[in-house]
Design a protein around this motif. Structure first.
Motif, PDB file in Angstrom:
ATOM      1  N   VAL A  37      18.959 -27.346  57.719  1.00 23.19           N
ATOM      2  CA  VAL A  37      19.674 -26.095  57.932  1.00 23.19           C
ATOM      3  C   VAL A  37      19.501 -25.263  56.661  1.00 23.19           C
ATOM      4  CG1 VAL A  37      21.901 -25.033  58.417  1.00 23.19           C
ATOM      5  CG2 VAL A  37      21.328 -27.267  59.403  1.00 23.19           C
ATOM      6  N   PRO A  38      18.880 -24.089  56.765  1.00 22.79           N
ATOM      7  CA  PRO A  38      18.656 -23.302  55.548  1.00 22.79           C
ATOM      8  C   PRO A  38      19.985 -22.848  54.948  1.00 22.79           C
ATOM      9  CG  PRO A  38      18.088 -22.027  57.480  1.00 22.79           C
ATOM     10  CD  PRO A  38      18.395 -23.413  57.954  1.00 22.79           C
ATOM     11  N   GLU A  39      20.056 -22.946  53.613  1.00 18.05           N
ATOM     12  CA  GLU A  39      21.258 -22.547  52.904  1.00 18.05           C
ATOM     13  C   GLU A  39      21.130 -21.090  52.513  1.00 18.05           C
ATOM     14  OE1 GLU A  39      23.320 -23.452  48.645  1.00 18.05           O
ATOM     15  OE2 GLU A  39      22.285 -25.076  49.667  1.00 18.05           O
ATOM     16  N   HIS A  40      22.154 -20.340  52.755  1.00 23.20           N
ATOM     17  CA  HIS A  40      22.136 -18.932  52.385  1.00 23.20           C
ATOM     18  C   HIS A  40      22.531 -18.806  50.920  1.00 23.20           C
ATOM     19  CE1 HIS A  40      21.599 -17.695  56.508  1.00 23.20           C
ATOM     20  NE2 HIS A  40      22.587 -18.520  56.871  1.00 23.20           N
ATOM     21  N   PRO A  41      21.737 -18.076  50.124  1.00 18.49           N
ATOM     22  CA  PRO A  41      22.082 -17.946  48.702  1.00 18.49           C
ATOM     23  C   PRO A  41      23.362 -17.134  48.526  1.00 18.49           C
ATOM     24  CG  PRO A  41      20.169 -16.600  49.238  1.00 18.49           C
ATOM     25  CD  PRO A  41      20.508 -17.393  50.463  1.00 18.49           C
ATOM     26  N   SER A  42      24.054 -17.398  47.434  1.00 16.89           N
ATOM     27  CA  SER A  42      25.299 -16.691  47.160  1.00 16.89           C
ATOM     28  C   SER A  42      25.003 -15.247  46.766  1.00 16.89           C
ATOM     29  CB  SER A  42      26.076 -17.393  46.053  1.00 16.89           C
ATOM     30  OG  SER A  42      25.361 -17.286  44.843  1.00 16.89           O
ATOM     31  N   LEU A  43      26.044 -14.447  46.749  1.00 12.52           N
ATOM     32  CA  LEU A  43      25.888 -13.046  46.376  1.00 12.52           C
ATOM     33  C   LEU A  43      25.479 -12.921  44.908  1.00 12.52           C
ATOM     34  CD1 LEU A  43      26.121 -10.178  47.396  1.00 12.52           C
ATOM     35  CD2 LEU A  43      28.516 -10.195  46.731  1.00 12.52           C
ATOM     36  N   THR A  44      25.986 -13.810  44.069  1.00 16.41           N
ATOM     37  CA  THR A  44      25.598 -13.809  42.657  1.00 16.41           C
ATOM     38  C   THR A  44      24.114 -14.107  42.507  1.00 16.41           C
ATOM     39  OG1 THR A  44      27.801 -14.583  42.091  1.00 16.41           O
ATOM     40  CG2 THR A  44      26.101 -14.813  40.406  1.00 16.41           C
ATOM     41  N   ARG A  45      23.634 -15.091  43.266  1.00 15.42           N
ATOM     42  CA  ARG A  45      22.204 -15.456  43.224  1.00 15.42           C
ATOM     43  C   ARG A  45      21.347 -14.290  43.698  1.00 15.42           C
ATOM     44  NH1 ARG A  45      17.515 -16.132  42.878  1.00 15.42           N
ATOM     45  NH2 ARG A  45      16.290 -17.905  43.522  1.00 15.42           N
ATOM     46  N   GLU A  46      21.786 -13.614  44.750  1.00 16.79           N
ATOM     47  CA  GLU A  46      21.037 -12.457  45.248  1.00 16.79           C
ATOM     48  C   GLU A  46      21.004 -11.338  44.203  1.00 16.79           C
ATOM     49  OE1 GLU A  46      19.403 -11.656  48.096  1.00 16.79           O
ATOM     50  OE2 GLU A  46      19.573 -13.703  48.838  1.00 16.79           O
ATOM     51  N   ALA A  47      22.142 -11.080  43.549  1.00 19.10           N
ATOM     52  CA  ALA A  47      22.202 -10.018  42.539  1.00 19.10           C
ATOM     53  C   ALA A  47      21.321 -10.357  41.339  1.00 19.10           C
ATOM     54  CB  ALA A  47      23.644  -9.795  42.096  1.00 19.10           C
ATOM     55  N   LEU A  48      21.371 -11.616  40.881  1.00 21.70           N
ATOM     56  CA  LEU A  48      20.522 -12.014  39.753  1.00 21.70           C
ATOM     57  C   LEU A  48      19.044 -11.940  40.120  1.00 21.70           C
ATOM     58  CD1 LEU A  48      22.513 -15.002  38.238  1.00 21.70           C
ATOM     59  CD2 LEU A  48      22.206 -12.720  37.284  1.00 21.70           C
ATOM     60  N   GLY A  49      18.705 -12.302  41.338  1.00 24.53           N
ATOM     61  CA  GLY A  49      17.319 -12.184  41.785  1.00 24.53           C
ATOM     62  C   GLY A  49      16.858 -10.738  41.821  1.00 24.53           C
ATOM     63  N   PHE A  50      17.725  -9.848  42.285  1.00 29.18           N
ATOM     64  CA  PHE A  50      17.393  -8.425  42.329  1.00 29.18           C
ATOM     65  C   PHE A  50      17.161  -7.875  40.923  1.00 29.18           C
ATOM     66  CE2 PHE A  50      18.804  -3.967  42.309  1.00 29.18           C
ATOM     67  CZ  PHE A  50      17.895  -3.440  43.207  1.00 29.18           C
ATOM     68  N   VAL A  51      18.070  -8.209  39.990  1.00 31.99           N
ATOM     69  CA  VAL A  51      17.925  -7.741  38.609  1.00 31.99           C
ATOM     70  C   VAL A  51      16.672  -8.344  37.967  1.00 31.99           C
ATOM     71  CG1 VAL A  51      18.970  -7.848  36.310  1.00 31.99           C
ATOM     72  CG2 VAL A  51      20.372  -7.276  38.287  1.00 31.99           C
ATOM     73  N   GLY A  52      16.430  -9.628  38.210  1.00 34.63           N
ATOM     74  CA  GLY A  52      15.251 -10.280  37.643  1.00 34.63           C
ATOM     75  C   GLY A  52      13.951  -9.675  38.145  1.00 34.63           C
ATOM     76  N   ARG A  53      13.887  -9.395  39.456  1.00 29.63           N
ATOM     77  CA  ARG A  53      12.679  -8.755  40.004  1.00 29.63           C
ATOM     78  C   ARG A  53      12.487  -7.358  39.437  1.00 29.63           C
ATOM     79  NH1 ARG A  53      14.509 -11.598  44.430  1.00 29.63           N
ATOM     80  NH2 ARG A  53      15.746  -9.844  45.168  1.00 29.63           N
ATOM     81  N   GLY A  54      13.587  -6.621  39.252  1.00 33.00           N
ATOM     82  CA  GLY A  54      13.495  -5.282  38.665  1.00 33.00           C
ATOM     83  C   GLY A  54      13.001  -5.320  37.225  1.00 33.00           C
ATOM     84  N   LEU A  55      13.524  -6.260  36.454  1.00 36.17           N
ATOM     85  CA  LEU A  55      13.068  -6.403  35.068  1.00 36.17           C
ATOM     86  C   LEU A  55      11.603  -6.828  35.003  1.00 36.17           C
ATOM     87  CD1 LEU A  55      16.153  -8.083  33.370  1.00 36.17           C
ATOM     88  CD2 LEU A  55      15.315  -5.757  33.032  1.00 36.17           C
ATOM     89  N   TRP A  56      11.195  -7.688  35.919  1.00 39.58           N
ATOM     90  CA  TRP A  56       9.801  -8.136  35.919  1.00 39.58           C
ATOM     91  C   TRP A  56       8.865  -6.978  36.262  1.00 39.58           C
ATOM     92  CZ3 TRP A  56       7.124 -11.803  33.898  1.00 39.58           C
ATOM     93  CH2 TRP A  56       5.826 -12.038  34.342  1.00 39.58           C
ATOM     94  N   MET A  57       9.279  -6.127  37.184  1.00 36.47           N
ATOM     95  CA  MET A  57       8.443  -4.986  37.553  1.00 36.47           C
ATOM     96  C   MET A  57       8.338  -3.967  36.402  1.00 36.47           C
ATOM     97  SD  MET A  57       7.288  -5.631  40.522  1.00 36.47           S
ATOM     98  CE  MET A  57       6.722  -4.105  41.175  1.00 36.47           C
ATOM     99  N   ALA A  58       9.371  -3.874  35.579  1.00 34.80           N
ATOM    100  CA  ALA A  58       9.396  -2.904  34.488  1.00 34.80           C
ATOM    101  C   ALA A  58       9.120  -3.552  33.145  1.00 34.80           C
ATOM    102  CB  ALA A  58      10.750  -2.200  34.467  1.00 34.80           C
ATOM    103  N   ARG A  59       8.440  -4.681  33.134  1.00 34.57           N
ATOM    104  CA  ARG A  59       8.271  -5.430  31.887  1.00 34.57           C
ATOM    105  C   ARG A  59       7.444  -4.673  30.853  1.00 34.57           C
ATOM    106  NH1 ARG A  59       5.126  -7.775  35.789  1.00 34.57           N
ATOM    107  NH2 ARG A  59       2.940  -8.091  35.294  1.00 34.57           N
ATOM    108  N   HIS A  60       6.493  -3.868  31.265  1.00 38.46           N
ATOM    109  CA  HIS A  60       5.689  -3.124  30.290  1.00 38.46           C
ATOM    110  C   HIS A  60       6.497  -1.968  29.709  1.00 38.46           C
ATOM    111  CE1 HIS A  60       2.081  -5.355  31.014  1.00 38.46           C
ATOM    112  NE2 HIS A  60       2.201  -5.157  32.312  1.00 38.46           N
ATOM    113  N   ALA A  61       7.322  -1.355  30.526  1.00 38.66           N
ATOM    114  CA  ALA A  61       8.132  -0.236  30.042  1.00 38.66           C
ATOM    115  C   ALA A  61       9.239  -0.705  29.115  1.00 38.66           C
ATOM    116  CB  ALA A  61       8.730   0.526  31.226  1.00 38.66           C
ATOM    117  N   LEU A  62       9.677  -1.959  29.263  1.00 36.05           N
ATOM    118  CA  LEU A  62      10.767  -2.487  28.445  1.00 36.05           C
ATOM    119  C   LEU A  62      10.283  -3.357  27.294  1.00 36.05           C
ATOM    120  CD1 LEU A  62      13.279  -3.390  31.267  1.00 36.05           C
ATOM    121  CD2 LEU A  62      13.334  -1.423  29.758  1.00 36.05           C
ATOM    122  N   ALA A  63       9.037  -3.224  26.903  1.00 36.26           N
ATOM    123  CA  ALA A  63       8.487  -4.041  25.820  1.00 36.26           C
ATOM    124  C   ALA A  63       9.249  -3.868  24.504  1.00 36.26           C
ATOM    125  CB  ALA A  63       7.003  -3.735  25.633  1.00 36.26           C
TER     126      ALA A  63
END
Length: 166
Positions: A37-63
């Motif tokens: 049965v697939p486990e649904h990630p928590s809201l905290t996990r979803e928020a951290l994933g969203f922030v992490g993906r955003g930071l990864w996409m902007a990694r050159h701009a945030l050098a």
């Protein structure tokens, strides 16, 4: 009371979905099977994933921000481990002035090129002086934290402006 009519209370961990499967009867018993049965990630996990993906996409701009945070951590460790490392880092604060003198003598500049060279030399001198002082006294002592923050803001702003124009 027989085992067929008695209810069994199954204890499971929090967040685990329990599925009741009736016992197999008869001569031909099937092999045991697993229900996933697939486990649904928590809201905290979803928020951290969203922030992490955003930071990864902007990694050159945030050098510059990454470099500044790394410098803060390294100088903090140097202060804790070897306070005398400030004496080793102090001569590095003179390197930008030497660089400016050598470059200006070999290739004299005027106008905006001279202004960029001066700004770069002053900024590098400030950065190396901050690193030496932070390694000696600690990065959060006195106005060093404010200097770090101002240098970070200036470096990040200039980085974003220069990257956009080229």
């Amino acid at each position: 009371m027989s085992s067929r009519t008695r209810t069994r209370k199954v204890r499971t961990a929090a967040g685990v979905t329990a599925v009741q499967i009736p016992r197999q009867r008869g001569r031909r018993r099937s092999q045991p099977f697993v229900v996933v049965v697939p486990e649904h990630p928590s809201l905290t996990r979803e928020a951290l994933g969203f922030v992490g993906r955003g930071l990864w996409m902007a990694r050159h701009a945030l050098a510059p921000t990454g470099i500044a945070v790394l410098a803060l951590v390294i100088t903090g460790l140097l202060h804790v481990i070897a306070w005398w490392s400030a004496l080793v880092l102090a001569p590095a604060a003179l390197a930008p002035a030497v660089w400016f003198a050598v470059v200006q003598r070999s290739r004299p500049a005027h106008g905006s090129t001279l202004a960029w060279r001066i700004a770069l030399a002053v900024f590098a001198t400030l950065t190396f002086a901050w690193a030496a002082l932070a390694a000696g006294f600690g990065p959060w002592v006195g106005p060093l934290a404010l200097v770090w923050l101002l240098v970070l803001i200036v470096a990040q702003t200039v980085w974003l402006i220069v990257r956009r124009t080229h």
